[in-house]
Design a protein around this motif. Sequence first.
Motif, PDB file in Angstrom:
ATOM      1  N   LEU A 101       0.838  -1.206   0.000  1.00 23.81           N
ATOM      2  CA  LEU A 101       0.000   0.000   0.000  1.00 23.81           C
ATOM      3  C   LEU A 101       0.873   1.257   0.000  1.00 23.81           C
ATOM      4  CD1 LEU A 101      -2.863   1.239   0.260  1.00 23.81           C
ATOM      5  CD2 LEU A 101      -2.651   1.006   2.744  1.00 23.81           C
ATOM      6  N   LEU A 152      -3.512   8.589   4.330  1.00 22.06           N
ATOM      7  CA  LEU A 152      -4.690   9.236   3.754  1.00 22.06           C
ATOM      8  C   LEU A 152      -5.605   9.702   4.888  1.00 22.06           C
ATOM      9  CD1 LEU A 152      -6.189   9.724   1.005  1.00 22.06           C
ATOM     10  CD2 LEU A 152      -7.193   7.454   1.257  1.00 22.06           C
ATOM     11  N   VAL A 158     -12.725  10.994   1.871  1.00 20.60           N
ATOM     12  CA  VAL A 158     -11.348  11.400   1.570  1.00 20.60           C
ATOM     13  C   VAL A 158     -11.265  12.886   1.216  1.00 20.60           C
ATOM     14  CG1 VAL A 158      -9.475  11.052  -0.093  1.00 20.60           C
ATOM     15  CG2 VAL A 158     -10.706   9.076   0.828  1.00 20.60           C
ATOM     16  N   PHE A 207      -4.447   6.426  12.136  1.00 22.16           N
ATOM     17  CA  PHE A 207      -4.730   5.044  11.696  1.00 22.16           C
ATOM     18  C   PHE A 207      -3.795   4.623  10.562  1.00 22.16           C
ATOM     19  CE2 PHE A 207      -9.220   6.616  12.754  1.00 22.16           C
ATOM     20  CZ  PHE A 207      -9.145   6.203  14.077  1.00 22.16           C
ATOM     21  N   THR A 222      -0.973   2.480   9.040  1.00 25.89           N
ATOM     22  CA  THR A 222      -0.253   1.219   9.234  1.00 25.89           C
ATOM     23  C   THR A 222       1.248   1.421   9.051  1.00 25.89           C
ATOM     24  OG1 THR A 222      -2.168   0.014   8.416  1.00 25.89           O
ATOM     25  CG2 THR A 222      -0.061  -1.161   8.388  1.00 25.89           C
ATOM     26  N   ARG A 260     -10.490  17.683  -5.925  1.00 26.20           N
ATOM     27  CA  ARG A 260      -9.559  18.090  -6.991  1.00 26.20           C
ATOM     28  C   ARG A 260      -8.387  18.906  -6.449  1.00 26.20           C
ATOM     29  NH1 ARG A 260     -14.378  18.282 -10.192  1.00 26.20           N
ATOM     30  NH2 ARG A 260     -14.239  16.638 -11.749  1.00 26.20           N
ATOM     31  N   PHE A 310      -6.383  12.561  -5.277  1.00 23.79           N
ATOM     32  CA  PHE A 310      -7.576  11.736  -5.030  1.00 23.79           C
ATOM     33  C   PHE A 310      -7.561  10.504  -5.928  1.00 23.79           C
ATOM     34  CE2 PHE A 310     -11.975  10.436  -5.486  1.00 23.79           C
ATOM     35  CZ  PHE A 310     -12.477  10.539  -4.194  1.00 23.79           C
ATOM     36  N   LYS A 311      -7.275  10.730  -7.201  1.00 23.00           N
ATOM     37  CA  LYS A 311      -7.292   9.586  -8.122  1.00 23.00           C
ATOM     38  C   LYS A 311      -6.137   8.623  -7.830  1.00 23.00           C
ATOM     39  CE  LYS A 311     -10.107  11.739 -11.552  1.00 23.00           C
ATOM     40  NZ  LYS A 311     -10.339  12.276 -12.879  1.00 23.00           N
ATOM     41  N   THR A 361     -12.319  -1.745 -10.393  1.00 20.05           N
ATOM     42  CA  THR A 361     -12.816  -1.066  -9.183  1.00 20.05           C
ATOM     43  C   THR A 361     -13.972  -1.843  -8.563  1.00 20.05           C
ATOM     44  OG1 THR A 361     -12.215   1.103 -10.058  1.00 20.05           O
ATOM     45  CG2 THR A 361     -13.885   1.083  -8.333  1.00 20.05           C
ATOM     46  N   TYR A 391     -10.553  -1.174   7.696  1.00 20.19           N
ATOM     47  CA  TYR A 391      -9.435  -0.527   6.979  1.00 20.19           C
ATOM     48  C   TYR A 391      -9.531  -0.724   5.464  1.00 20.19           C
ATOM     49  CZ  TYR A 391      -6.303  -4.803   7.433  1.00 20.19           C
ATOM     50  OH  TYR A 391      -5.720  -6.039   7.396  1.00 20.19           O
ATOM     51  N   ILE A 451     -18.413   1.603   2.760  1.00 20.77           N
ATOM     52  CA  ILE A 451     -17.828   2.310   1.597  1.00 20.77           C
ATOM     53  C   ILE A 451     -17.747   1.377   0.392  1.00 20.77           C
ATOM     54  CG2 ILE A 451     -15.615   3.238   0.705  1.00 20.77           C
ATOM     55  CD1 ILE A 451     -17.279   5.340   2.187  1.00 20.77           C
ATOM     56  N   LEU A 481     -21.000   1.404  -1.145  1.00 20.04           N
ATOM     57  CA  LEU A 481     -21.203   2.679  -1.851  1.00 20.04           C
ATOM     58  C   LEU A 481     -20.528   2.641  -3.231  1.00 20.04           C
ATOM     59  CD1 LEU A 481     -22.174   5.714  -1.317  1.00 20.04           C
ATOM     60  CD2 LEU A 481     -19.789   6.170  -0.791  1.00 20.04           C
ATOM     61  N   VAL A 482     -19.283   2.157  -3.240  1.00 24.06           N
ATOM     62  CA  VAL A 482     -18.562   2.059  -4.519  1.00 24.06           C
ATOM     63  C   VAL A 482     -19.317   1.117  -5.455  1.00 24.06           C
ATOM     64  CG1 VAL A 482     -16.422   1.257  -5.627  1.00 24.06           C
ATOM     65  CG2 VAL A 482     -16.300   2.573  -3.488  1.00 24.06           C
ATOM     66  N   ARG A 505     -22.479   2.728  -6.793  1.00 23.35           N
ATOM     67  CA  ARG A 505     -22.184   3.764  -7.799  1.00 23.35           C
ATOM     68  C   ARG A 505     -21.726   3.151  -9.118  1.00 23.35           C
ATOM     69  NH1 ARG A 505     -19.050   8.612  -4.619  1.00 23.35           N
ATOM     70  NH2 ARG A 505     -20.826   9.220  -3.339  1.00 23.35           N
ATOM     71  N   ARG A 529     -18.251   4.656 -14.319  1.00 26.64           N
ATOM     72  CA  ARG A 529     -17.394   5.687 -14.919  1.00 26.64           C
ATOM     73  C   ARG A 529     -16.156   5.042 -15.501  1.00 26.64           C
ATOM     74  NH1 ARG A 529     -18.326   9.886 -10.180  1.00 26.64           N
ATOM     75  NH2 ARG A 529     -17.864   7.997  -9.049  1.00 26.64           N
TER      76      ARG A 529
HETATM   77  N1  CAA Z   1      -9.918   5.150  -9.876  1.00 27.39           N
HETATM   78  C1  CAA Z   1      -9.756   6.309 -10.558  1.00 27.39           C
HETATM   79  N2  CAA Z   1     -10.570   7.377 -10.410  1.00 27.39           N
HETATM   80  C2  CAA Z   1     -11.581   7.250  -9.539  1.00 27.39           C
HETATM   81  C3  CAA Z   1     -11.825   6.079  -8.805  1.00 27.39           C
HETATM   82  C4  CAA Z   1     -10.935   4.991  -9.015  1.00 27.39           C
HETATM   83  N3  CAA Z   1     -11.121   3.857  -8.356  1.00 27.39           N
HETATM   84  N4  CAA Z   1     -12.912   6.245  -8.027  1.00 27.39           N
HETATM   85  C5  CAA Z   1     -13.356   7.484  -8.259  1.00 27.39           C
HETATM   86  N5  CAA Z   1     -12.554   8.084  -9.181  1.00 27.39           N
HETATM   87  C6  CAA Z   1     -12.732   9.406  -9.728  1.00 27.39           C
HETATM   88  C7  CAA Z   1     -14.129   9.567 -10.270  1.00 27.39           C
HETATM   89  O1  CAA Z   1     -14.208   9.119 -11.607  1.00 27.39           O
HETATM   90  C8  CAA Z   1     -14.356  11.043 -10.157  1.00 27.39           C
HETATM   91  O2  CAA Z   1     -13.667  11.677 -11.247  1.00 27.39           O
HETATM   92  P1  CAA Z   1     -14.165  13.074 -11.889  1.00 27.39           P
HETATM   93  O3  CAA Z   1     -13.978  14.086 -10.820  1.00 27.39           O
HETATM   94  O4  CAA Z   1     -13.261  13.257 -13.061  1.00 27.39           O
HETATM   95  O5  CAA Z   1     -15.616  12.842 -12.241  1.00 27.39           O
HETATM   96  C9  CAA Z   1     -13.622  11.388  -8.868  1.00 27.39           C
HETATM   97  O6  CAA Z   1     -12.629  10.388  -8.692  1.00 27.39           O
HETATM   98  C10 CAA Z   1     -14.505  11.469  -7.647  1.00 27.39           C
HETATM   99  O7  CAA Z   1     -15.169  10.243  -7.432  1.00 27.39           O
HETATM  100  P2  CAA Z   1     -16.401  10.138  -6.437  1.00 27.39           P
HETATM  101  O8  CAA Z   1     -17.498  11.059  -6.912  1.00 27.39           O
HETATM  102  O9  CAA Z   1     -16.764   8.693  -6.319  1.00 27.39           O
HETATM  103  O10 CAA Z   1     -15.793  10.718  -5.065  1.00 27.39           O
HETATM  104  P3  CAA Z   1     -16.365  10.845  -3.591  1.00 27.39           P
HETATM  105  O11 CAA Z   1     -15.783  12.023  -2.942  1.00 27.39           O
HETATM  106  O12 CAA Z   1     -17.856  10.734  -3.605  1.00 27.39           O
HETATM  107  O13 CAA Z   1     -15.745   9.590  -2.765  1.00 27.39           O
HETATM  108  C11 CAA Z   1     -15.369   7.331  -2.065  1.00 27.39           C
HETATM  109  C12 CAA Z   1     -15.681   8.349  -3.193  1.00 27.39           C
HETATM  110  C13 CAA Z   1     -15.475   5.995  -2.764  1.00 27.39           C
HETATM  111  C14 CAA Z   1     -16.322   7.381  -0.917  1.00 27.39           C
HETATM  112  C15 CAA Z   1     -13.906   7.563  -1.560  1.00 27.39           C
HETATM  113  O14 CAA Z   1     -13.841   8.734  -0.789  1.00 27.39           O
HETATM  114  C16 CAA Z   1     -13.367   6.365  -0.763  1.00 27.39           C
HETATM  115  O15 CAA Z   1     -12.908   5.383  -1.336  1.00 27.39           O
HETATM  116  N6  CAA Z   1     -13.401   6.453   0.559  1.00 27.39           N
HETATM  117  C17 CAA Z   1     -12.786   5.415   1.415  1.00 27.39           C
HETATM  118  C18 CAA Z   1     -11.364   5.762   1.696  1.00 27.39           C
HETATM  119  C19 CAA Z   1     -10.566   4.605   2.192  1.00 27.39           C
HETATM  120  O16 CAA Z   1     -10.590   3.513   1.665  1.00 27.39           O
HETATM  121  N7  CAA Z   1      -9.773   4.881   3.208  1.00 27.39           N
HETATM  122  C20 CAA Z   1      -8.872   3.897   3.735  1.00 27.39           C
HETATM  123  C21 CAA Z   1      -7.516   4.519   3.939  1.00 27.39           C
HETATM  124  S1  CAA Z   1      -6.170   3.440   3.717  1.00 27.39           S
HETATM  125  C22 CAA Z   1      -6.128   2.390   5.024  1.00 27.39           C
HETATM  126  O17 CAA Z   1      -7.089   2.156   5.686  1.00 27.39           O
HETATM  127  C23 CAA Z   1      -4.873   1.659   5.272  1.00 27.39           C
HETATM  128  C24 CAA Z   1      -4.267   1.857   6.601  1.00 27.39           C
HETATM  129  O18 CAA Z   1      -3.050   2.085   6.690  1.00 27.39           O
HETATM  130  C25 CAA Z   1      -5.066   1.613   7.835  1.00 27.39           C
END
Ligand code: CAA
Length: 394
Positions: A103, A135, A144, A166, A168, A189, A242-243, A325, A374, A380, A383-384, A387, A393
């Motif tokens: 990661l 993140l 995010v 949080f 790792t 953005r 973000f991407k 995805t 995690y 979430i 949600l993904v 969507r 997309r």
């Molecule tokens: N790949 C590329 N682009 C992506 C994408 C993907 N998988 N998913 C979304 N995008 C793009 C979309 O196409 C969109 O692009 P445009 O602006 O050009 O239209 C843009 O990103 C925004 O997408 P969303 O409208 O879906 O964004 P959102 O703000 O509504 O959030 C979410 C989406 C899925 C909720 C996201 O915020 C998310 O994944 N949240 C969870 C975060 C997460 O997993 N956190 C864990 C942290 S890591 C960890 O836990 C490890 C540790 O060490 C403990």
Amino acid sequence: MVAIDESTAAGVSFALTEEQKELRALARAFAEREIRPREAECDADMRHPAELIAQAHELGLMNLHVPPEHGGVGLSAFDGLLVGEELYRGCSGIGTSITANGLGAGPVILFGSAEQKARWLPPLVEEPILCSFALSEPGAGSDVAALRTTAAREGDDYVLNGSKTFITNAGHAEWTVVFAKTDPAGGRRGISAFVVEMSSPGVTIEKHLEKMGQRATDTSAFALQNVRVPAENRLAEEGDGFKIAMATLDFTRPGTAIGAVGVAQAAYEHALEYAKERVTFDLPIAMHQAVGFMIADMATEIQASRLLGWQAAWMLDNGMGREATLYSSFAKRFAADTAMKVTTDAVQVLGGYGYIKEYPVEKLMRDAKLFQIYEGTSQIQRLVIAREIFAPRG
Ligand code: CAA
């Protein structure tokens, strides 16, 4: 459980190559010989398993996806799952400690320039050093775009301020990919990604967090106070953060799913053994339908979880990045929820013994919970998935 790697159906084959079988056997032997005997003490003491990380590194079980041109072996996502399941079957806290470089280094592997890859990746292969992925923040986990750490441009540097939590391995990492707002008004953005050396002035580890499960993994909170980071450490362009985060998580979530499979598999094996030996009402409890059906559901759902993980990894390995995805989230959601259910049922099969620390399943139940949290909670993932179904997309 029936081995699935030899099965074929409708032209789809899961036949493993000899190299893949050897890789899996190496990981299994290491997990059984080195990880299992130490899982209880690392769990009890929240001990960072530095020696096991060094051993795993020596055996070539870390940093599997670093490309050969940067000193790595460039294994596929699928190969990574074969290793991951075995390590997590041994102990998911120790497994997470060993695999979390995937990661941490993911954004560099996927988005780094040639110079950035040449700078940050070879040292991971040469030494058992750790990196992490920052993140989450105290006020921004699932959402995010709400993160508040800032990165302000000053000449050739960025100056970072904020808090991460949080994270790792952050407490033992040499460097961390930090996501911060270069445009605080720009929402998602406005997020950019930076490689930050953890020895930089202004980086302070505030706390090694005490967790319910996976206690052998360091999970830390840290602060960034006026941390100067050279602009050359920014990955891709300003605003791409973000991407970068989303695409990295697409790549790592099948690995997290398979970690959950490893934990569920371990719980299943303990429950199965116990069910064959424990006698009530003159029969081994496995012969009572109430228990037999629980074991049947465990086996079915573990197998389904494994296959979802394998499918997502196969898609990533076959260049289906954005399409993967949906499948990464299928795998993570289903495997995490399965691990929670299977470990809870394993405790139930063992009854009173399941609930006491002398037996391993209570730890597995505590460990399993983290998979639903995690790398994106189970909510979430739903949600993904929703969507992607309703508004896919490209
Ligand atoms: N790949 C590329 N682009 C992506 C994408 C993907 N998988 N998913 C979304 N995008 C793009 C979309 O196409 C969109 O692009 P445009 O602006 O050009 O239209 C843009 O990103 C925004 O997408 P969303 O409208 O879906 O964004 P959102 O703000 O509504 O959030 C979410 C989406 C899925 C909720 C996201 O915020 C998310 O994944 N949240 C969870 C975060 C997460 O997993 N956190 C864990 C942290 S890591 C960890 O836990 C490890 C540790 O060490 C403990």
